[in-house]
Design an enzyme around this catalytic site. Structure first.
Site, PDB file in Angstrom:
ATOM      1  N   HIS A  95       0.832  -1.201   0.000  1.00  0.00           N
ATOM      2  CA  HIS A  95       0.000   0.000   0.000  1.00  0.00           C
ATOM      3  C   HIS A  95       0.867   1.252   0.000  1.00  0.00           C
ATOM      4  O   HIS A  95       1.307   1.729   1.050  1.00  0.00           O
ATOM      5  CB  HIS A  95      -0.920   0.019   1.222  1.00  0.00           C
TER       6      HIS A  95
ATOM      7  N   HIS B 168       1.388   5.190  -2.375  1.00  0.00           N
ATOM      8  CA  HIS B 168       0.827   6.119  -3.353  1.00  0.00           C
ATOM      9  C   HIS B 168       1.964   6.911  -4.003  1.00  0.00           C
ATOM     10  O   HIS B 168       3.001   7.144  -3.385  1.00  0.00           O
ATOM     11  CB  HIS B 168      -0.126   7.107  -2.685  1.00  0.00           C
TER      12      HIS B 168
ATOM     13  N   ARG C 132     -10.216  -0.227  -6.450  1.00  0.00           N
ATOM     14  CA  ARG C 132     -10.478   0.278  -5.103  1.00  0.00           C
ATOM     15  C   ARG C 132     -11.819   0.996  -5.004  1.00  0.00           C
ATOM     16  O   ARG C 132     -12.183   1.791  -5.866  1.00  0.00           O
ATOM     17  CB  ARG C 132      -9.366   1.248  -4.691  1.00  0.00           C
TER      18      ARG C 132
ATOM     19  N   TYR D 214     -11.894   0.726   1.300  1.00  0.00           N
ATOM     20  CA  TYR D 214     -11.403   1.544   2.401  1.00  0.00           C
ATOM     21  C   TYR D 214     -12.607   2.119   3.123  1.00  0.00           C
ATOM     22  O   TYR D 214     -13.306   3.006   2.609  1.00  0.00           O
ATOM     23  CB  TYR D 214     -10.501   2.657   1.872  1.00  0.00           C
TER      24      TYR D 214
ATOM     25  N   ASP E 267       1.497   2.436   3.741  1.00  0.00           N
ATOM     26  CA  ASP E 267       0.623   3.578   3.488  1.00  0.00           C
ATOM     27  C   ASP E 267       1.433   4.835   3.168  1.00  0.00           C
ATOM     28  O   ASP E 267       0.927   5.947   3.267  1.00  0.00           O
ATOM     29  CB  ASP E 267      -0.324   3.836   4.667  1.00  0.00           C
TER      30      ASP E 267
END
Length: 315
Positions: free
Chosen positions: A36, A38, A132, A167, A260
């Protein structure tokens, strides 16, 4: 897999985007995957969505390579974040760059309702293996909305062999229990389903989450433990161990791990900003990974960091 240190944003190779990441306590097996992360920007090339709730700070593939070199992580899953909407180009271009650098990577997209089959096949060819459904970032907690989005997305991706990633909060996950169990594709739940680390395994809905995991259709990301309580000084909450162990003991083969990174998100008491980059949270990912290593045996570490991710993301 090469672990050569790329250039980072500091003379200190453990400092990325101004945050120093501690050395990891514990061995990291080859093929370990951060499930995970970004990538954000540059925004003149990858414009953000008009309906975004916030504007993130910049985070490049070079920054990610520097982080993973510091952690000893060989693989990545780049997840489309809410400010990017359904324009997945930043994510897919990042996959191309990372894979060309020898850093095996897969993606999780956000799909528009009207995406074509050709569009889906192009995402698959780029390395996308999941779609997602992001409810939490938009403050959406209506189980009916969640159920409809889950069903629509699962229908879009079923013939591609993808999964749906969701999420949302533990109460919404609990309300979705029948739909999650019966979903025609695997479902991945972000960030411990945002269960409270302080409330522990006795909190309402946690037993239902364990039951869903036990059926085998639901995966859980043991990611971002700092989101589970009020964090201090960027340190992951030690209380997360209790709920992590309960999940691992229920279905080891359905657990995933992720940082994250680069840790966007709301700051307590601070209004979100759409047109000015919010500061990223100063999370020490070396400490996060060390905390995870302390929760698990070597066999469990191999399963969660390597084997489960390789199977789900088609490495």
């Amino acid at each position: 897999m090469s672990r050569t240190q790329p250039a980072s944003s500091s003379d200190d190779p453990r400092t990325v985007l101004g945050i120093r990441h501690s050395p990891v306590t514990g061995t990291i097996p080859p093929g370990a995957c951060d499930c995970h992360v970004h990538i954000f920007g540059p925004f003149d090339r990858y414009p953000l969505a008009e309906n975004r709730v916030f504007m993130p700070g910049l985070a490049s593939t070079d920054d990610l390579l520097a982080l993973h070199a510091a952690l000893g992580v060989d693989r990545a899953v780049v997840v489309q974040a809410s400010p990017q909407g359904t324009d997945n180009r930043c994510m897919t271009d990042a996959l191309a760059t990372l894979n060309a650098a020898g850093h095996a990577s897969r993606g999780v997209a956000v799909l528009s309702p009207d995406i074509t089959r050709d569009g889906l096949r192009a995402l698959h060819a780029a390395g996308v293996r999941g779609a997602r459904v992001n409810l939490q970032s938009f403050g959406q907690h209506d189980p009916t909305v969640a159920r409809d989005a889950l069903a629509r997305t699962a229908e879009q991706v079923a013939d591609l062999g993808w999964h749906v990633q969701i999420y949302t909060t533990l109460p919404v996950v609990t309300a979705l229990a029948p739909a999650l169990r019966d979903c025609p594709v695997p479902v991945v739940i972000d960030h411990f389903a945002l269960a409270s680390a302080v409330a522990g395994t006795g909190q309402p809905g946690f037993d239902a989450l364990l039951e869903m995991v036990a059926t085998g259709n639901v995966y859980v990301k043991l990611s971002a433990p700092y989101r589970l309580t009020v964090w201090q000084d960027g340190r992951p909450p030690i209380e997360a161990r209790q709920i992590a162990r309960a999940l691992i003991d229920t279905r080891l083969d359905r657990m995933l791990w992720g940082t994250d990174w680069p840790h966007s998100g709301a700051w307590p008491g601070v209004a979100r900003t759409r047109d000015r980059s919010e500061p990223l949270h100063p999370i020490d990912d070396g400490e996060q990974l060390s905390a995870f290593c302390a929760w698990v045996s070597e066999t469990e570490k191999q399963a969660i960091l390597v084997d489960n991710a390789a199977r789900l993301y088609d490495f």
